[in-house]
Enzyme design. Structure first.
Site: not given
Ligand code: COA
Length: 373
Positions: A156
């Site tokens: 990225c």
């Molecule tokens: N729909 C509904 N619920 C979902 C889901 C979806 N598509 N995906 C995950 N969940 C649920 C999980 O199961 C979890 O449930 P639980 O609390 O009952 O276990 C809950 O939502 C939280 O999941 P989590 O993965 O911890 O979410 P988060 O708040 O960390 O958000 C990201 C996820 C990926 C959006 C976030 O961590 C992020 O943006 N991180 C940085 C990513 C990034 O910049 N990456 C670089 C790529 S180049």
């Protein structure tokens, strides 16, 4: 004495887009089918049932509402769930080069520059379509540019690393006009069946024309400084490559697509990037209060909110830190350049801004710019 500036940027946006509603509807049909097909094993406890995705979660967790893609129908087909771009003959232009050329032509037109005036092409992106010949050389050929070109990949952060590389060529006198191109077909490396990440990415291409100030058109952007940082992490990873191309069919190949530990990425990258920006500002003796705008990498709205607040000392307004996440999703290296391209015309001569990328590696890069008259 040569002085690198940004003469213009260009953007190619695919025609088709997928809204969160469309995405979740198709994903949930896939889940229902999987759970139906595996009802016996689920009942017996040997297979975990899949869970529905939700529009509310996606918008709250990421700020993404829609994403552009090159091949919509197969992605939304629960039987396929990936782009299907027909393989092209070697005599035809590759898809990555084609969208890169479109973005490059936009940048060249905005700068009033002809392709033959350009000395070098850097194709700086996350996922190259093939190993060789370099996509940059194909783009160079398609545009009719003399000189040289090569590919580079810093995930990225590829665009800011590309800008620094181009700026260094200009400072050293190796080139006077360099095209840095970021074609990103992220839909091809996203696992559309993975609930945790199926909403993240979109396709796009951007281009940045970096030139010596003596050639640049009015209204260009002076590059006051660049800073790059990398620090190894497995938290964003894609193991696809030619050594595992022939993996046995039984092998679990989920790691040959984008994978991440999203929470860890969030926690570890935010401070790293905020420190990098503050150290760049310190080095240039610029107070954060003088920053008119930050064009941050577009991965997650929450990350950008936190980074901007750490730098500015207050919650950033949409004017201070604009987002394109809602319409484009995460477009890897192109994200901060789209934000800059679409939200920079209103800055006045002398105003300061910062382009900033971050992502896998980990990698992060900053480019401090000032609008010239
Ligand atoms: N729909 C509904 N619920 C979902 C889901 C979806 N598509 N995906 C995950 N969940 C649920 C999980 O199961 C979890 O449930 P639980 O609390 O009952 O276990 C809950 O939502 C939280 O999941 P989590 O993965 O911890 O979410 P988060 O708040 O960390 O958000 C990201 C996820 C990926 C959006 C976030 O961590 C992020 O943006 N991180 C940085 C990513 C990034 O910049 N990456 C670089 C790529 S180049």
């Amino acid at each position: 004495m040569f002085e690198p500036v940004i003469s213009a940027t260009g953007l190619f946006t695919p025609k088709e887009s997928i809204s969160n509603d469309e995405l979740v509807e198709s994903f949930n049909r896939y889940v229902d089918q999987f759970n139906h097909d595996n009802a016996g094993a689920i009942e017996a406890g040997s297979t975990e049932p899949l869970q529905h995705s939700s529009v509310e979660f996606i918008e709250k967790a990421s700020g993404i509402k829609s994403r552009f893609v090159l091949s919509k129908a197969p992605i939304l087909d629960p039987e396929i769930m990936c782009p299907r771009l027909p393989e092209r003959l070697n005599s035809e232009i590759s898809v990555l080069a084609e969208i890169g050329v479109a973005a490059a032509r936009d940048a060249l037109a905005r700068a009033g520059r002809k392709p033959e005036d350009v000395d070098a092409v850097l194709c700086a992106c996350s996922n190259l379509q093939r190993a060789y010949p370099a996509i940059a050389v194909e783009i160079q050929d398609a545009l009719g540019i003399q000189g040289f070109g090569f590919d580079m990949n810093v995930a990225c952060s590829s665009a800011t690393f590309g800008i620094q590389t181009a700026a260094d060529f200009i400072r050293a006198g190796h080139a006077r006009s360099v095209l840095v191109i970021n074609p990103e077909i992220c839909s091809g490396h996203l696992n559309w069946r993975d609930r945790d990440s199926h909403f993240i990415f979109g396709d796009v291409a951007t281009a940045i024309l970096v030139e010596d100030k003596s050639l640049a058109p009015a209204g260009h952007w002076e590059i006051l400084g660049t800073r790059l940082k990398t620090q190894f992490s497995n938290n964003i990873r894609n193991n696809f490559g030619f050594l595992n191309r022939t993996a046995p069919e039984t092998r679990d190949d989920r790691d040959k697509l984008f994978m991440q530990e999203g929470r860890k990425v969030f926690k570890e990258v935010v401070p790293m990037v905020a420190e990098l920006i503050l150290s760049q500002l310190g080095e240039l003796n610029i107070s954060p209060a003088l920053l008119r705008r930050m064009w941050l990498h577009q991965a997650n709205a929450g990350m950008n909110r936190l980074i901007a607040a750490r730098v500015l000392g207050h919650e950033a307004s949409a004017d201070e830190s604009p987002t394109v996440l809602d319409t484009y999703g995460n477009t890897s290296s192109a994200g901060s350049i789209i934000a800059f391209h679409l939200n920079s015309e209103d800055l006045n001569t002398g105003e300061l801004g910062l382009i900033c990328s971050f992502g896998a590696g980990y990698s992060a890069g900053t480019v401090m710019v000032r609008k010239s008259g």
